[in-house]
Each structure stands twice: as C-alpha cells, then as structure tokens.
Design a protein around this motif. Structure first.
Motif, mmCIF file in Angstrom:
data_model
loop_
_atom_site.group_PDB
_atom_site.id
_atom_site.type_symbol
_atom_site.label_atom_id
_atom_site.label_comp_id
_atom_site.label_asym_id
_atom_site.label_seq_id
_atom_site.Cartn_x
_atom_site.Cartn_y
_atom_site.Cartn_z
ATOM 1 N N THR A 274 9.806 24.117 -20.830
ATOM 2 C CA THR A 274 11.134 24.240 -20.225
ATOM 3 C C THR A 274 11.646 25.669 -20.356
ATOM 4 O O THR A 274 12.829 25.928 -20.173
ATOM 5 N N CYS A 275 10.761 26.568 -20.715
ATOM 6 C CA CYS A 275 11.161 27.968 -20.843
ATOM 7 C C CYS A 275 10.113 28.832 -20.156
ATOM 8 O O CYS A 275 9.082 28.340 -19.693
ATOM 9 N N GLY A 276 10.374 30.124 -20.104
ATOM 10 C CA GLY A 276 9.427 31.047 -19.483
ATOM 11 C C GLY A 276 10.134 31.960 -18.512
ATOM 12 O O GLY A 276 11.230 31.664 -18.017
ATOM 13 N N GLU A 277 9.504 33.094 -18.243
ATOM 14 C CA GLU A 277 9.967 34.025 -17.214
ATOM 15 C C GLU A 277 8.897 34.031 -16.119
ATOM 16 O O GLU A 277 7.761 34.434 -16.366
ATOM 17 N N PHE A 278 9.249 33.582 -14.934
ATOM 18 C CA PHE A 278 8.301 33.445 -13.834
ATOM 19 C C PHE A 278 8.576 34.555 -12.810
ATOM 20 O O PHE A 278 9.657 34.600 -12.212
ATOM 21 N N VAL A 279 7.596 35.442 -12.650
ATOM 22 C CA VAL A 279 7.726 36.560 -11.713
ATOM 23 C C VAL A 279 6.713 36.358 -10.591
ATOM 24 O O VAL A 279 5.508 36.265 -10.845
ATOM 25 N N PHE A 280 7.199 36.284 -9.355
ATOM 26 C CA PHE A 280 6.345 36.073 -8.189
ATOM 27 C C PHE A 280 6.245 37.383 -7.411
ATOM 28 O O PHE A 280 7.269 37.958 -7.022
ATOM 29 N N TYR A 321 13.715 31.719 -16.603
ATOM 30 C CA TYR A 321 14.142 32.915 -15.885
ATOM 31 C C TYR A 321 13.127 33.197 -14.769
ATOM 32 O O TYR A 321 11.945 32.811 -14.875
ATOM 33 N N PHE A 322 13.574 33.889 -13.710
ATOM 34 C CA PHE A 322 12.642 34.170 -12.621
ATOM 35 C C PHE A 322 13.086 35.396 -11.825
ATOM 36 O O PHE A 322 14.238 35.830 -11.899
ATOM 37 N N ILE A 378 11.719 38.776 -22.088
ATOM 38 C CA ILE A 378 12.856 38.002 -22.576
ATOM 39 C C ILE A 378 12.401 37.181 -23.779
ATOM 40 O O ILE A 378 11.443 36.404 -23.672
ATOM 41 N N PRO A 379 13.042 37.332 -24.929
ATOM 42 C CA PRO A 379 12.619 36.597 -26.131
ATOM 43 C C PRO A 379 12.541 35.096 -25.884
ATOM 44 O O PRO A 379 13.415 34.514 -25.229
ATOM 45 N N LYS A 380 11.465 34.482 -26.389
ATOM 46 C CA LYS A 380 11.222 33.037 -26.302
ATOM 47 C C LYS A 380 11.020 32.542 -24.867
ATOM 48 O O LYS A 380 11.096 31.352 -24.600
ATOM 49 N N ASP A 408 -1.157 41.400 -23.337
ATOM 50 C CA ASP A 408 -0.524 40.798 -24.511
ATOM 51 C C ASP A 408 0.871 40.260 -24.217
ATOM 52 O O ASP A 408 1.382 39.433 -24.979
ATOM 53 N N SER A 409 1.480 40.723 -23.138
ATOM 54 C CA SER A 409 2.869 40.342 -22.875
ATOM 55 C C SER A 409 3.032 39.333 -21.744
ATOM 56 O O SER A 409 4.157 38.956 -21.409
#
Length: 770
Positions: A274-280, A321-322, A378-380, A408-409
C-alpha cells in the motif's frame, strides 16, 4: 553497362546474400541458434559484402566459420583492432577474409564482412550463439530471433552505418525451424509469426519440433513463447570442462548452472503493498505513432500507451506517490515531483494523459532518467520505475549504466513496444534495475503485460539476498554471475559457478539462497548431483563466460583510465579463452589456402536489413505518413529517422473510448469505488431508472449506500462478462473489494443477489472478494 542479375536493392545493386537458414535447439531454458548465411557473387568483380544485423542483446556468440567450395575456415576470437588490421591486410593482399564484430553502440547489433568473394564464387557463413530464455510474467519462455532492425535514434556522436529497406522489399529469404526438449512436458508453443503445426517426437511430449510457415515477410521478429507443464522446477546442470584447457581456468574446470524459482507464502502474495513511489516514463517520439500491429492498424503505440496509463493509475493503492514523465527530443513531467495519490491528483494526471501524442521528436531517454534519479526518494515509499519505449536509441550502454548506478534506490520495469525494439536496452534496464522486462509484439495487448509487471512491483522488495554452498570435502564453488539483486514470485534466479573437484567420485551438493521477505527470513534450496551431464558441449561454460564478460564491460565503463586498461585486458583474455565475442574482440577468419590471390578492384555491397514502417493513417496521425513509408531511402545511419520526427499536423481531439472495460475503468474513483450515475448505468447496458429500481430496499437514499450498490454492480459486470481480460482489471477490482469491505455495510449480500438479477449473472459474493 553492367548486366544486373539475381536479387537487387532499391538502388538496383545486386545483393550477394541469397538466403538465411536458422536452426534453433532449445534444451529446457537454454537456446542454441545456428544460422547459415548463403552468399553468391554473380558479378564480374570481387565483392566485399557488409551486413549489419540485430542479435539478442544477451546472446553469447560462440562460433563463426566460412565454407568456400571445399575449404572450411573456422574463425578465431582476437582483440578487435588486431582482427580489423588482419582483415584489412588480407583484403589488400588479395586474400578472402571474414570479420564479425559487435557494434560500439549496442551489444545487440553486429556487423559481418565477407571480403574478396571472387566472381562466380559461393560462400556459406555459419554463425552460432547461445542464450538463456527469459521467463515472461505468464511463465512462458521467450525466444526472439531479431529480423527487424529499426534505425536507432542518436542525437550526436559517431554512428554505425546500416542499409535498410522496408520489410516487403528484403531481397533474400529466411527459413527457421526449432527443436525443443525439456524434462517436463511441452504444453504449447505460440508465436506472432505463422507456424506449421507443432510436432511431438515422443509419447510424453517432452520433445517437439516446429517450423516457420513459408513466405516470411520480414515484417516482424521471429518470436517463440514456449510453455512447459510445471515449469517452476528448480534444476542444476553441471558441465565438464574442456579437456584441452588448463585445469583451474574457466574452460578447464566444471561449471554449474543453477536455476531457482522462489515461491512466496500465500499470505504475502495476497497482501499487496500500500506504499511506494511509482514513476511512469513514456516514450512520445514520432515512432510511437506507428500501429501496434498490422491486424489492428487503428491502434497506435501511443494510443495503447494512453489506455495502459489509465489502467495503471486506477490500480495504484491509496497512500502511494506517483508521477508521469514523457520524452522525445525533450522531456516533460506532469508534476514537479511525485505527489500523493488521491482523487484530485489522479484526475489531474489523467487529463494530461489524454492529451499525449507522439509529437516530441527523437528518442532521448537519458535526460529524463537523470532528472528522475536526481529527485530525492520518499522515505518508506520504495521507488518503482516503469519505462515504455519502442527501444530505438543509439546510446544503449550509457542508459543501462545509469540505471545500474541507481539500482540501490529503485526497481526498473521496462517494456519494449513493437517490432525491432532493442533487446539490449529493454532487458538491460530491467536486469540492471532489479526489475522485469516485457516485450509487446505482434497481436499482443500492452495492458495485460504491464499489469502483470505492476503485480511484481506491488510485491514486497526482497532484501538481504545471499548465496551459500554446502559441498563435499575437496569441492569448492566460485560464483561467476553477478549477485542476485531482485527476486519475484515464481521468477527464475540464475547462478553460475566454477567448481573445483579434487576427486572423480560421485557426490551431491546443495546451494541455498537466503533472503528477507516482508521482514521475515526465507530461503530457496536445491540439492544436485556433481556428476557432469553428458553431451552438453560447452554451452554452460559459454553462458557463464558471457555473464562475466558483460559484467566486466559494465565495470570498465565506470572505471578510471588505469583500471580501464586492466579491465579491458581481462575481457579480451576471457573472450579469447572462451571463444565468446565481446565489445573488445572480434571473430576473424582468413582463407590462406585459396592459392592465387583474388585480383581486381573490390566492390562493396551493403546487405539491406528490414525495418518496420507501419505508421497508420489514424485520426491522430496524418495519412501522408502511411504513403511516405514506401518512398524511403534505403540507406540509414543510426541517427534520427523520419519515424522520430514530430507529427506533420496538429493532433485532433482524443476519440471516445470504445473498449467497454476501459469505459468502466475510467469511471472508477481513486479510492476504488464507483458513483451511481447515468454514465455507469449506460456502461452496464441499463437505464438509470432500471438501476435505481433494482437496488435492494435496504439500500438507503443517495449517499454511501448508492456508492456501494454501484461498486458491486461494476464488480459483478467485470466478473460476469470480462473474465477473459481479468489480468487487466484484477488489481483495480481488488482495490474496489477492499473499499466495499471497509464500509462494513450489512446489506452486501442483498446487493450481490440483486445485482446478479439485474445484469443476468450468477457471480458468487466470494468470487468478488467481498
């Protein structure tokens, strides 16, 4: 005036290449391809034939030889500059010579030179490579014989010259056959090309043959998808060393190839992140205006990409986040930095997605990647990067090096769209970014493949990966492959290791991969016999050598000048020792037994390669593009091509969506629910009055009860009528089910019963996940 005979290019020049015969042998997940290129010089002058062509980017080219009359010459691997000088010296002294080398720009492009082919002479060139077959998200093993070489966009710097013609004008033939064997039964083999029926060779269906249908038009790569029953079985192959090689060297010692398929607990798989930063990152170069395939010319790559982004945005979890980037000769982003996913930000992003066209010029992916990586994580919220491109770039190594530097990131999921996408780019980004690669070719739909990868991205990241060996006394293992950086449910993890055996007695060993999954320690283990397999040749050794060579080449590009030379020396030594090509070496063969030298001025003939001109006359693309395809010059450099130029006229407004699933999805809110309105009713094939009348009496007036009723109707419609495309909507339906359960409404069962009656379905409440 010269008498033209035989095959001709568009410039009316004879083509000495007459035919290509490709024979594939697949053993479990390892493929060996032998291609025979048949040449004939029907001119009255000696020729130099130059052929620039694609190969799989992860292939290990391990054999190159020539047959001229009764003379058979096997090429040697030598340092590239030395090989080039020997080739030039041979031609200048009237000898026949053959040179095969990898492009400096990308490891999936090779150049083959056939020098001083005498008038009236024929020659057969034999080229062999081995490769591991990549596992697709649907568990199929993918083999691709690239037949299409699109011009690679390169904004600056030197380029490889390649002669191209539209696929319909390729002046030589191609035949292809495959033999497949596995310890497990072969359930099916699929292809975007026309195939003859699959022929099983034994009763248990573990061996089969298949052939390409006649009249291949070079309008697509030859792709096979091989499916085994119970494919997720770990295995190990121990291969004996070469008797003539020095003990203790890579080729002299046994090598083991271990294939592991980690299985995650169901409890982990059913609870997606339910978390994550998704970049398209979406390609909007001119070539994205081409059609996805010939059967549906109205569906362009960019229109399919827009639909895919709709599904992705609707499937994201609340609280993540996205951001969406798009690129061509320049790049754009919807938000200055990634934003929290909400109804407001999702709606704002979708409005921008609807405007996306293939109008940003070339294919310069490096700058947007640098911008993405310059943004603080973004942390976590682990970063997940989704890259969509038709893969026509000239700086492949620079791009994959950048992805690896930032591995690594983030995790990188890459998608190659259309025929001729660079396997080196697509596979390289995913491998170096710890993600997964997918190719969308032929009649494939982009949406299900991308949603499969989103499922991978929503899996918890596997951390603290380590490999350990339990071997008998006197036996040691030196791991040759790169450390495992990513593990996904059911996906293969490959390990190569060089074994030192002190005795010839049979014994067993164990390899264990340990890792942390969602904070819990887990492991995958395999017991295997150390006895070398019979008749395995040196396939495993060559694949291991290729793995080491690619790793060293990557390191070399990031080293200081002093270390640079040291690394290059190691690559050359390993390449020469193993007989596997590299960036710093080439295959060279000189015919020193031909007796008299071949006299006369040497005429150069460039062998044309097919490219894929499929721009369609769609509402978003002017009709003149379709006719322009047939009037292209046959000579290209790997620079900007007409495919990557801006559209010729202003884009028309987006057309209404006709796909019913996408219509329904477009009405869903970010939280996962649907609103009860006339649009939803029409989508379900009902009037607002019918939907209102059918709701259970227990559902109160307008408010949350109506939202609940609407959401259950939408889920019933998806499960009742669209199970054939479930992969596309499964994640967003899971989000909807979670929203429904969170309402703790007492009348869910009544709504399901009433919804089934209204829509004429019989979907169980349990099937809806509520």
């Amino acid at each position: 005036m010269m008498n033209f005979c035989g095959l001709l290019t568009e410039k009316k020049e004879p083509v000495p290449l007459k035919s290509i015969d490709a024979q594939l042998e697949v053993k479990d997940h390892v493929a060996t391809l032998v291609s025979t290129l048949n040449y004939e010089n029907k001119e009255d002058k000696p020729l130099e034939a130059v052929f620039v062509f694609p190969l799989p980017g992860d292939a290990a080219v391990c054999h190159f030889s020539a047959q001229i009359g009764e003379t058979h010459i096997v090429a040697e691997v030598k340092e590239k500059q030395q090989a080039q000088e020997e080739y030039d010296d041979a031609l200048s002294s009237g000898q026949q010579a053959f040179l095969l080398e990898e492009s400096e720009q990308s490891p999936d492009i090779f150049s083959l030179k056939v020098g001083r082919l005498p008038p009236g002479e024929s020659a057969s060139i034999r080229l062999e490579y081995v490769t591991e077959l990549a596992v697709q998200a649907d568990d199929g093993l993918r083999f691709c014989l690239p037949a299409v070489l699109n011009p690679r966009y390169q904004s600056q710097g030197p380029s490889v010259q390649v002669t191209s013609v539209p696929a319909s004008l390729v002046p030589y033939s191609l035949s292809f056959s495959a033999q497949v064997s596995s310890p497990r039964p072969i359930s099916k083999i699929e292809s975007s090309c026309s195939l003859e029926p699959l022929q099983y060779l034994n009763a248990d269906q573990t061996q089969a043959t298949i052939k390409l249908g006649g009249g291949h038009k070079f309008d697509r790569d030859i792709e096979l998808l091989i499916y085994y029953k119970d494919a997720h079985q770990p295995s190990a192959v121990v291969e004996a060393g070469q008797a003539s090689a020095k003990p203790g060297s890579l080729m002299g010692d046994p090598v083991v190839m271990v294939s592991l398929y980690p299985e995650f607990p169901q409890s982990v798989m059913s609870s997606l992140a339910t978390c994550g930063e998704f970049v398209f990152l979406m390609d909007r170069s001119g070539s994205m205006g081409c059609s996805m395939n010939n059967s549906t010319p109205q569906e362009t790559r960019i229109s399919s990409a827009r639909d895919t982004l709709l599904l992705l945005l609707k499937s994201l979890p609340m609280g993540c986040y996205f951001n969406i980037y798009s690129f061509g000769s320049s790049f754009e982003h919807i938000f200055p930095k990634s934003v929290e996913y909400s109804e407001k930000t999702m709606k704002e992003a979708l409005e921008e997605v609807e405007k996306m066209e293939s109008n940003l010029g070339g294919t310069e992916i490096l700058q947007p990647l640098k911008h993405i990586y310059s943004q603080a994580c973004i942390p976590k919220h682990p970063r997940q990067l989704f890259v969509f491109t038709d893969g026509e770039v000239g700086n492949t190594k620079e791009v994959t090096d950048l992805v690896k530097k930032n591995a690594d990131s983030h995790r990188c999921f890459s998608f190659g769209i259309g025929e001729g996408a660079s396997s080196a780019l697509i596979n390289g980004m995913a491998k170096d970014g710890g993600g997964h690669a997918q190719f969308i070719t032929g009649a494939d739909r982009m949406q299900p493949k991308v949603m499969q990868s989103l499922r991978f991205a929503l899996q918890p990241a596997v951390e603290d990966i380590s490999v350990s060996w339990d071997l008998p006394k006197g036996v040691s293992a030196t791991v040759l492959s790169q450390p495992i950086t990513a593990i996904f449910q059911g996906q293969r993890s490959l390990i190569y290791a060089q074994l030192t055996l002190q005795s010839s007695e049979e014994a067993d060993g164990t390899v264990t991969v340990k890792y942390s999954l969602a904070g819990h320690p887990s492991q995958s283990q395999l017991h295997f016999n150390l006895k070398p397999a019979e008749d395995s040749g040196l396939t495993v050794h060559r694949l291991a050598a290729r793995t080491m060579i690619r790793s060293l080449e990557s390191e070399e590009r990031t080293q200081s000048e002093q270390n640079d030379e040291e690394m290059k020396k190691r690559v050359v030594e390993l390449s020469v020792q193993s007989g596997v090509s590299s960036f710093f070496t080439a295959f060279i063969a000189v015919n020193k037994d031909s007796g008299e030298s071949v006299e006369g001025p040497l005429v150069r003939r460039n062998i044309p390669t097919p490219f894929f001109p499929t721009c369609s006359a769609s509402p978003r693309r002017p009709r003149s593009c379709a006719t322009q395809c047939t009037h292209l010059s046959s000579s290209f450099h790997f620079t900007g091509s007409w495919l990557d130029m801006p559209a010729l006229s202003a884009a028309e407004p987006p057309q209404p969506r006709k796909d019913p699933v996408l219509q329904l999805v477009s009405l869903q809110k970010a939280s996962g629910c649907w609103m009860l309105d006339a649009n939803l009713a029409a989508m379900l094939g009902k009037t607002s009055e019918q939907v209102e009348k059918a709701k259970p009496p227990s559902v109160a007036g307008p408010g949350e009860g109506y939202w609940l009723w609407a959401s259950i109707l939408a889920l019933i419609w998806l499960h009742g009528f669209k199970m054939d495309v479930m992969e596309e909507w499964e994640l967003l339906s899971m989000k909807a089910a979670s929203w429904i359960k969170a309402q703790n409404a007492p009348h869910v069962s009544e709504c399901v019963e009433a919804g089934n009656t209204l829509l004429g379905c019989a979907v169980k409440k349990e099937a809806l996940g509520i």
